[in-house]
Write an enzyme that holds these catalytic residues in place. Sequence first.
Site, PDB file in Angstrom:
ATOM      1  N   CYS A   1       0.816  -1.208   0.000  1.00 60.25           N
ATOM      2  CA  CYS A   1       0.000   0.000   0.000  1.00 60.25           C
ATOM      3  C   CYS A   1       0.855   1.265   0.000  1.00 60.25           C
ATOM      4  CB  CYS A   1      -0.873   0.034   1.245  1.00 60.25           C
ATOM      5  SG  CYS A   1      -2.039  -1.308   1.297  1.00 60.25           S
TER       6      CYS A   1
ATOM      7  N   ARG B   1       5.964  -0.403  -5.705  1.00 61.10           N
ATOM      8  CA  ARG B   1       5.837  -1.150  -4.451  1.00 61.10           C
ATOM      9  C   ARG B   1       4.932  -2.365  -4.600  1.00 61.10           C
ATOM     10  NH1 ARG B   1       6.593   2.615   0.112  1.00 61.10           N
ATOM     11  NH2 ARG B   1       4.970   1.564   1.261  1.00 61.10           N
TER      12      ARG B   1
ATOM     13  N   TRP C   1      -2.648  -2.842  -1.631  1.00 55.34           N
ATOM     14  CA  TRP C   1      -2.191  -4.222  -1.799  1.00 55.34           C
ATOM     15  C   TRP C   1      -3.008  -5.028  -0.788  1.00 55.34           C
ATOM     16  CZ3 TRP C   1       0.268  -8.116   1.042  1.00 55.34           C
ATOM     17  CH2 TRP C   1       0.908  -9.117   0.296  1.00 55.34           C
TER      18      TRP C   1
ATOM     19  N   ASN D   1      -2.392   2.731   5.404  1.00 60.52           N
ATOM     20  CA  ASN D   1      -1.401   1.658   5.235  1.00 60.52           C
ATOM     21  C   ASN D   1      -1.240   0.980   6.587  1.00 60.52           C
ATOM     22  OD1 ASN D   1      -0.934   2.642   2.712  1.00 60.52           O
ATOM     23  ND2 ASN D   1       1.202   3.218   3.057  1.00 60.52           N
ATOM     24  N   GLY D   2      -1.109  -0.329   6.595  1.00 63.07           N
ATOM     25  CA  GLY D   2      -0.916  -1.039   7.858  1.00 63.07           C
ATOM     26  C   GLY D   2      -2.089  -1.959   8.129  1.00 63.07           C
TER      27      GLY D   2
ATOM     28  N   GLU E   1      19.098 -17.833  -2.687  1.00 61.93           N
ATOM     29  CA  GLU E   1      18.763 -16.579  -3.376  1.00 61.93           C
ATOM     30  C   GLU E   1      18.407 -16.859  -4.848  1.00 61.93           C
ATOM     31  OE1 GLU E   1      17.967 -13.742  -2.529  1.00 61.93           O
ATOM     32  OE2 GLU E   1      18.283 -12.493  -4.302  1.00 61.93           O
TER      33      GLU E   1
ATOM     34  N   LYS F   1      14.867 -15.886  -6.529  1.00 66.14           N
ATOM     35  CA  LYS F   1      14.733 -15.049  -7.740  1.00 66.14           C
ATOM     36  C   LYS F   1      13.871 -15.761  -8.774  1.00 66.14           C
ATOM     37  CE  LYS F   1      15.568 -12.022  -6.626  1.00 66.14           C
ATOM     38  NZ  LYS F   1      16.006 -11.736  -5.328  1.00 66.14           N
TER      39      LYS F   1
ATOM     40  N   GLU G   1      10.168 -15.971  -7.725  1.00 63.65           N
ATOM     41  CA  GLU G   1       9.530 -14.651  -7.672  1.00 63.65           C
ATOM     42  C   GLU G   1       9.068 -14.168  -9.043  1.00 63.65           C
ATOM     43  OE1 GLU G   1      11.337 -11.592  -4.413  1.00 63.65           O
ATOM     44  OE2 GLU G   1      12.808 -12.483  -5.737  1.00 63.65           O
TER      45      GLU G   1
ATOM     46  N   HIS H   1      18.663 -36.168   1.721  1.00 61.70           N
ATOM     47  CA  HIS H   1      17.697 -36.168   2.833  1.00 61.70           C
ATOM     48  C   HIS H   1      16.314 -35.717   2.392  1.00 61.70           C
ATOM     49  CE1 HIS H   1      20.875 -37.173   5.603  1.00 61.70           C
ATOM     50  NE2 HIS H   1      21.607 -36.221   5.055  1.00 61.70           N
TER      51      HIS H   1
ATOM     52  N   LYS I   1       7.107  -4.701  -3.134  1.00 60.86           N
ATOM     53  CA  LYS I   1       8.506  -4.328  -2.944  1.00 60.86           C
ATOM     54  C   LYS I   1       8.814  -4.064  -1.482  1.00 60.86           C
ATOM     55  CE  LYS I   1      12.617  -3.281  -4.135  1.00 60.86           C
ATOM     56  NZ  LYS I   1      13.447  -4.475  -4.357  1.00 60.86           N
TER      57      LYS I   1
HETATM   58  C1  G6P Z   1      10.003  -8.055  -0.126  1.00 66.76           C
HETATM   59  C2  G6P Z   1      10.735  -7.747  -1.419  1.00 66.76           C
HETATM   60  C3  G6P Z   1      12.081  -8.465  -1.430  1.00 66.76           C
HETATM   61  C4  G6P Z   1      12.889  -8.085  -0.203  1.00 66.76           C
HETATM   62  C5  G6P Z   1      12.098  -8.317   1.091  1.00 66.76           C
HETATM   63  C6  G6P Z   1      12.790  -7.669   2.276  1.00 66.76           C
HETATM   64  O1  G6P Z   1       9.660  -9.387  -0.082  1.00 66.76           O
HETATM   65  O2  G6P Z   1       9.965  -8.164  -2.521  1.00 66.76           O
HETATM   66  O3  G6P Z   1      12.787  -8.109  -2.593  1.00 66.76           O
HETATM   67  O4  G6P Z   1      14.053  -8.843  -0.163  1.00 66.76           O
HETATM   68  O5  G6P Z   1      10.813  -7.707   1.003  1.00 66.76           O
HETATM   69  O6  G6P Z   1      12.799  -6.296   2.078  1.00 66.76           O
HETATM   70  P1  G6P Z   1      13.830  -5.299   2.701  1.00 66.76           P
HETATM   71  O7  G6P Z   1      13.443  -3.965   2.131  1.00 66.76           O
HETATM   72  O8  G6P Z   1      13.639  -5.357   4.179  1.00 66.76           O
HETATM   73  O9  G6P Z   1      15.186  -5.724   2.292  1.00 66.76           O
END
Ligand code: G6P
Length: 607
Positions: free
Chosen positions: A2, A27, A75, A99-100, A480, A484, A487, A503, A602
């Site tokens: 949001c 975002r 959102w 927001n929140g 990671e 990626k 996502e 395992h 984001k």
């Molecule tokens: C969301 C974003 C990720 C990010 C994570 C943590 O899930 O989509 O890309 O790694 O938040 O965010 P931060 O801003 O705390 O690194």
Amino acid sequence: MCGIFGAASSSHVHKDLIEGLSKLEYRGYDSAGLTLISKSNKIKRLRCTGKVVALKKLLATNNLMGNCGIAHTRWATHGVPNLKNSHPHNYGGFSIVHNGIIENFEEIKTFLSKKSHKFSSDTDSEVIAHLLEYFSKKHSKLSDILLNTFKKLKGSFALGIVYEKDPDKIIVASNGSPLLIGMGKNANYISSDINALISKTKKYISLDDNEFGIITKDKIELFNVKGKRIKRSASVTKQNTNAISKNGYKHFMQKEIFEQKDIITRVIKDKLGTSKILPNIFGPKSDSMLKSIKHVHFVACGTSYNASLVAKYWIEEVSDIMCTAEIASEYRYRTINVPKDTLFVAISQSGETADTIYSLKKAKQSKYRSILSICNVAESTITRLSDYSYLMQAGPEVSVASTKAFTSQLIALLLLATTLSRASDSKLESKIINQIKSLPRILSKTFELEKKMQLIAKQFKNKNHTLFLGRGASYPIALEAALKLKEISYIHAEGYAAGELKHGPLALVDKNMPVVGLMPDNNLVTQVLSNLAEVKARQGLVYIFTNKKMKLKKNDKTNIISMPACGHYIAPLVYVIPMQLLSYYVAINKKTNIDQPRNLAKSVTVE
Ligand code: G6P
């Protein structure tokens, strides 16, 4: 997630509201809306599901204007993404954006329903407009209406409110969710994100928890929960407006992947001397504070958490310091033991991730030696709350899937590990620095793999599952890589410590399963190779990324991708690059929404 934007001005603000919302789009959101106070001092609302561009069209069709207004990108958390759940929510002359999460909204709803209030959405936010109306019947002074309303709300909120009876004012409030007030000429603005303010003004005030404000075009008044006036001086952001453009790239993610070499070059220039790290790069007097540290607790979410896992490997390898890395949503609710002289480190690109903020607040109440944050946003809540902070200076990261923030975090963490190594090995510093200085050259070579990644991506595009394997500090890189891929391409992917293959995940391996092995040339090569042999024996498709000069037999089931030679410590920074490129090109093949993947945001500002 949001986003809030608002403006009170001597001229019409409808275009400003749309522009502000479009700066918040990165975002992630699923509906948008705005309220303007019309000439006749009535609240006029427009809402739509989908994108801000649809709201812009709606605005043009309705020919709506006004000098004061609030706007929102939603959102969905409580209630599906549809029109009735979109913000603003109106009731009794009030219009609110939120927001929140209001944790006690059911309770408030039940209370007000008994007083004949009819609710028109499934959201938690709507109760705020109703509460305001409820208290407006009991109090005539605006500040009394607000104080009574805010007292009833439990949970996190950043609020923008307009009220027909005070048509030139925007009311703001914050608790656990960021809100900034931008100070313009004959206009003041509100925003949950500095990115939406900078095209209007660089001067801003941030609201702290349990504070509210009343804003007009030429006046900003701030209050605490007791209604007492607060004075706060303005800050000036250094962020520039040009940073948020694609610069000719097709996607922000692509641009951000290719920016990584330049960011690292800048860090080398700004933070490193000939053979030593420059003094106090983690904040004033940080070097002497770090000397006393015996334990480190990292807390973060998502990609930032994966960065902290790499740091754990580094720190325990180069020093006698014990280190833990934990997901913030776990840390914030569990019992923690804090040994003497422990450093708490919050890692966050945005500095606004709700779980990381709550963890940091919890840490502040615990017996840590100090609180350090590694962040990309100077104005963020996490930076403001920390005793020491390191700013990544990676420039705004717009793509939801984090790339340049990850490598910038890794550089910061390698510098932290190196600083902490001084007590046990005085010679290591220059060795690590030499490796860091070699990074721009090595990354240039690594980016030459782009074409190869495009080809490999084609082989992945119709797969349903992928496994990424690594050992040591390559294990978090495997995590990671999997993050990626899932996502942005929506392919189910898992990262595993290669030793765990037997395992469980080996049961999934068959001829349709690509398995990526990350194998920098180090003491774990033999082990990784034997894990990959187990995959081959089950007909899995193996992709080995390695800088080891090996005479592996290439066949149709085994692909060897030769990586440039690199030092041991910097390998995670080098090996993550082809993983980012691979995900990007798989997503290109799958035609997904790369910068704003479905369901993701984001900046995760709710828990
Ligand atoms: C969301 C974003 C990720 C990010 C994570 C943590 O899930 O989509 O890309 O790694 O938040 O965010 P931060 O801003 O705390 O690194």
